[in-house]
Design a protein around this motif. Sequence first.
Motif, PDB file in Angstrom:
ATOM      1  N   GLY A   1       0.797  -1.227   0.000  1.00  0.00           N
ATOM      2  CA  GLY A   1       0.000   0.000   0.000  1.00  0.00           C
ATOM      3  C   GLY A   1       0.830   1.278   0.000  1.00  0.00           C
ATOM      4  N   GLY A   2       2.037   1.217   0.533  1.00  0.00           N
ATOM      5  CA  GLY A   2       2.888   2.412   0.570  1.00  0.00           C
ATOM      6  C   GLY A   2       3.290   2.890  -0.813  1.00  0.00           C
ATOM      7  N   ASP A   3       3.111   2.017  -1.805  1.00  0.00           N
ATOM      8  CA  ASP A   3       3.436   2.418  -3.181  1.00  0.00           C
ATOM      9  C   ASP A   3       2.228   2.967  -3.927  1.00  0.00           C
ATOM     10  OD1 ASP A   3       6.235   1.990  -3.594  1.00  0.00           O
ATOM     11  OD2 ASP A   3       5.878  -0.153  -3.340  1.00  0.00           O
ATOM     12  N   ILE A   4       1.112   3.153  -3.228  1.00  0.00           N
ATOM     13  CA  ILE A   4      -0.131   3.538  -3.913  1.00  0.00           C
ATOM     14  C   ILE A   4      -0.612   4.901  -3.431  1.00  0.00           C
ATOM     15  CG2 ILE A   4      -2.498   2.859  -4.419  1.00  0.00           C
ATOM     16  CD1 ILE A   4      -1.738  -0.016  -3.757  1.00  0.00           C
ATOM     17  N   LEU A   5      -0.758   5.820  -4.360  1.00  0.00           N
ATOM     18  CA  LEU A   5      -1.310   7.147  -4.036  1.00  0.00           C
ATOM     19  C   LEU A   5      -2.626   7.291  -4.786  1.00  0.00           C
ATOM     20  CD1 LEU A   5      -0.645   9.982  -2.665  1.00  0.00           C
ATOM     21  CD2 LEU A   5      -0.048  10.721  -4.972  1.00  0.00           C
ATOM     22  N   THR A   6      -3.723   7.407  -4.035  1.00  0.00           N
ATOM     23  CA  THR A   6      -5.038   7.572  -4.657  1.00  0.00           C
ATOM     24  C   THR A   6      -5.370   9.059  -4.713  1.00  0.00           C
ATOM     25  OG1 THR A   6      -5.708   5.465  -3.701  1.00  0.00           O
ATOM     26  CG2 THR A   6      -7.465   6.882  -4.523  1.00  0.00           C
ATOM     27  N   THR A   7      -5.586   9.566  -5.898  1.00  0.00           N
ATOM     28  CA  THR A   7      -5.994  10.967  -6.035  1.00  0.00           C
ATOM     29  C   THR A   7      -7.475  10.971  -6.414  1.00  0.00           C
ATOM     30  OG1 THR A   7      -5.625  11.358  -8.403  1.00  0.00           O
ATOM     31  CG2 THR A   7      -3.667  11.395  -6.967  1.00  0.00           C
ATOM     32  N   GLU A   8      -7.999  12.145  -6.703  1.00  0.00           N
ATOM     33  CA  GLU A   8      -9.423  12.246  -7.029  1.00  0.00           C
ATOM     34  C   GLU A   8      -9.749  11.532  -8.339  1.00  0.00           C
ATOM     35  OE1 GLU A   8     -10.583  13.583  -4.356  1.00  0.00           O
ATOM     36  OE2 GLU A   8     -12.655  13.704  -4.977  1.00  0.00           O
ATOM     37  N   THR A   9      -8.779  11.430  -9.221  1.00  0.00           N
ATOM     38  CA  THR A   9      -9.065  10.951 -10.574  1.00  0.00           C
ATOM     39  C   THR A   9      -8.341   9.673 -10.974  1.00  0.00           C
ATOM     40  OG1 THR A   9      -7.286  12.380 -11.328  1.00  0.00           O
ATOM     41  CG2 THR A   9      -9.530  13.259 -11.502  1.00  0.00           C
ATOM     42  N   GLU A  10      -7.356   9.247 -10.209  1.00  0.00           N
ATOM     43  CA  GLU A  10      -6.577   8.075 -10.630  1.00  0.00           C
ATOM     44  C   GLU A  10      -5.850   7.472  -9.427  1.00  0.00           C
ATOM     45  OE1 GLU A  10      -3.374   9.199 -13.298  1.00  0.00           O
ATOM     46  OE2 GLU A  10      -2.895  10.971 -12.087  1.00  0.00           O
ATOM     47  N   ILE A  11      -5.345   6.269  -9.674  1.00  0.00           N
ATOM     48  CA  ILE A  11      -4.552   5.588  -8.645  1.00  0.00           C
ATOM     49  C   ILE A  11      -3.145   5.434  -9.206  1.00  0.00           C
ATOM     50  CG2 ILE A  11      -4.278   3.448  -7.335  1.00  0.00           C
ATOM     51  CD1 ILE A  11      -7.315   3.060  -7.499  1.00  0.00           C
ATOM     52  N   LEU A  12      -2.185   6.122  -8.581  1.00  0.00           N
ATOM     53  CA  LEU A  12      -0.793   6.023  -9.029  1.00  0.00           C
ATOM     54  C   LEU A  12      -0.114   4.914  -8.227  1.00  0.00           C
ATOM     55  CD1 LEU A  12      -1.640   9.105  -9.537  1.00  0.00           C
ATOM     56  CD2 LEU A  12       0.774   9.534  -9.619  1.00  0.00           C
ATOM     57  N   VAL A  13       0.578   4.026  -8.930  1.00  0.00           N
ATOM     58  CA  VAL A  13       1.286   2.956  -8.226  1.00  0.00           C
ATOM     59  C   VAL A  13       2.743   2.954  -8.657  1.00  0.00           C
ATOM     60  CG1 VAL A  13       1.323   0.521  -7.602  1.00  0.00           C
ATOM     61  CG2 VAL A  13      -0.836   1.581  -8.269  1.00  0.00           C
ATOM     62  N   GLY A  14       3.621   3.080  -7.689  1.00  0.00           N
ATOM     63  CA  GLY A  14       5.054   3.125  -7.978  1.00  0.00           C
ATOM     64  C   GLY A  14       5.662   1.736  -7.940  1.00  0.00           C
ATOM     65  N   ARG A  15       6.298   1.364  -9.035  1.00  0.00           N
ATOM     66  CA  ARG A  15       7.068   0.115  -9.018  1.00  0.00           C
ATOM     67  C   ARG A  15       8.253   0.338  -8.076  1.00  0.00           C
ATOM     68  NH1 ARG A  15       8.317  -3.981 -13.733  1.00  0.00           N
ATOM     69  NH2 ARG A  15       6.497  -3.181 -14.838  1.00  0.00           N
ATOM     70  N   SER A  16       8.565  -0.625  -7.266  1.00  0.00           N
ATOM     71  CA  SER A  16       9.627  -0.435  -6.261  1.00  0.00           C
ATOM     72  C   SER A  16      10.237  -1.794  -5.927  1.00  0.00           C
ATOM     73  CB  SER A  16       9.031   0.185  -4.983  1.00  0.00           C
ATOM     74  OG  SER A  16       8.280  -0.793  -4.275  1.00  0.00           O
ATOM     75  N   ALA A  17      11.097  -1.823  -4.942  1.00  0.00           N
ATOM     76  CA  ALA A  17      11.653  -3.109  -4.504  1.00  0.00           C
ATOM     77  C   ALA A  17      10.561  -3.985  -3.878  1.00  0.00           C
ATOM     78  CB  ALA A  17      12.772  -2.868  -3.503  1.00  0.00           C
ATOM     79  N   ARG A  18       9.410  -3.385  -3.499  1.00  0.00           N
ATOM     80  CA  ARG A  18       8.322  -4.144  -2.852  1.00  0.00           C
ATOM     81  C   ARG A  18       7.125  -4.396  -3.784  1.00  0.00           C
ATOM     82  NH1 ARG A  18       8.599  -3.428   2.774  1.00  0.00           N
ATOM     83  NH2 ARG A  18      10.800  -3.368   3.344  1.00  0.00           N
ATOM     84  N   THR A  19       7.064  -3.665  -4.881  1.00  0.00           N
ATOM     85  CA  THR A  19       5.880  -3.702  -5.753  1.00  0.00           C
ATOM     86  C   THR A  19       6.347  -3.962  -7.172  1.00  0.00           C
ATOM     87  OG1 THR A  19       4.598  -2.228  -4.325  1.00  0.00           O
ATOM     88  CG2 THR A  19       4.003  -2.234  -6.658  1.00  0.00           C
ATOM     89  N   ASN A  20       5.823  -5.054  -7.790  1.00  0.00           N
ATOM     90  CA  ASN A  20       6.284  -5.374  -9.136  1.00  0.00           C
ATOM     91  C   ASN A  20       5.173  -5.218 -10.183  1.00  0.00           C
ATOM     92  OD1 ASN A  20       4.707  -7.638  -8.793  1.00  0.00           O
ATOM     93  ND2 ASN A  20       6.409  -9.073  -8.621  1.00  0.00           N
ATOM     94  N   GLY A  21       5.563  -5.426 -11.431  1.00  0.00           N
ATOM     95  CA  GLY A  21       4.626  -5.241 -12.537  1.00  0.00           C
ATOM     96  C   GLY A  21       3.421  -6.166 -12.438  1.00  0.00           C
ATOM     97  N   GLN A  22       3.647  -7.411 -11.988  1.00  0.00           N
ATOM     98  CA  GLN A  22       2.522  -8.354 -11.867  1.00  0.00           C
ATOM     99  C   GLN A  22       1.523  -7.871 -10.805  1.00  0.00           C
ATOM    100  OE1 GLN A  22       5.813  -9.134 -12.039  1.00  0.00           O
ATOM    101  NE2 GLN A  22       6.116 -11.299 -12.507  1.00  0.00           N
ATOM    102  N   GLY A  23       2.051  -7.355  -9.720  1.00  0.00           N
ATOM    103  CA  GLY A  23       1.165  -6.839  -8.663  1.00  0.00           C
ATOM    104  C   GLY A  23       0.350  -5.661  -9.178  1.00  0.00           C
TER     105      GLY A  23
END
Length: 263
Positions: free
Chosen positions: A119-141
């Motif tokens: 969840g720390g890689d996810i920023l929910t704004t009014e119009t979209e959900i931004l998800v940052g690929r990181s050492a904890r979050t991958n493309g499949q996720g």
Amino acid sequence: MRSYRFTHAITRRPAASILQGLRAVDTGSPSLPLMQSHHADYISALHGTGAKIIELDALGAYPDSVFVEDTALCLPEGAVVMRPGAPSRLGEAAEMAPHLIALYDEVRHITGSDSFIEGGDILTTETEILVGRSARTNGQGIAELTRLVASWGHKVREVFTPPGVLHFKTDCSLLDAETILSTRRLAASGCFAGYKVIFTADGEEAAANSIRFNDLVLAPKGFPRTRDALDQAGYTVREIGNSECAKLDGGMSCLSLRFSPRS
Ligand code: CIR
């Protein structure tokens, strides 16, 4: 305003095992009593905005379980239980699921054995959900999350977490429908085109992990120039001690799940 106005938050008390919590660099052991005192201030600030705060018991088996944000994404239509990329944290998500099921009609799960997302890689704004690929979050996720939230009408945009930064939201937070607080190193990727950006002051990058919660911005204590910039921009800032969570790479966002379930 659904991205920063919330009726509920879930928190979890820090466990004595927090001393074994994950950290990128060892800057000393966190003090449990001081962390508990900061945690109480944090809960009191959330509660003061009128929200219902669900305080879960400490989970000694999971040293990082105070950082509940990483276990789920909570949207108005439903919640998605994450699959944390840190092996020691995988079980925390299953511990959170029943609490979400009690509050939501629909709870979906990231299930792919190769899918990792926190969840720390996810920023929910009014119009979209931004998800940052990181050492904890991958493309499949990210792909699995994209499919799971599509039928709720949410669009996911994949972005990048800067190298060496734990989570996307380590370096940014939503301040209102149009405005993001960000470090310069993150915003330099261009991921906030179309948003207004307030930058953390140089040397105060750790202030980026703040949260807008109803009328307040909760910001970690000790970053006066960034606090002043937020004050001047018209936000009501509440500073919360974060010295102990910071030793474990945690900040304001990690300590709660914030949401307004539709049911
Ligand atoms: C970890 O490394 O997973 C924890 N020590 C810190 C998690 C912080 N969570 C967050 O930024 N959402």
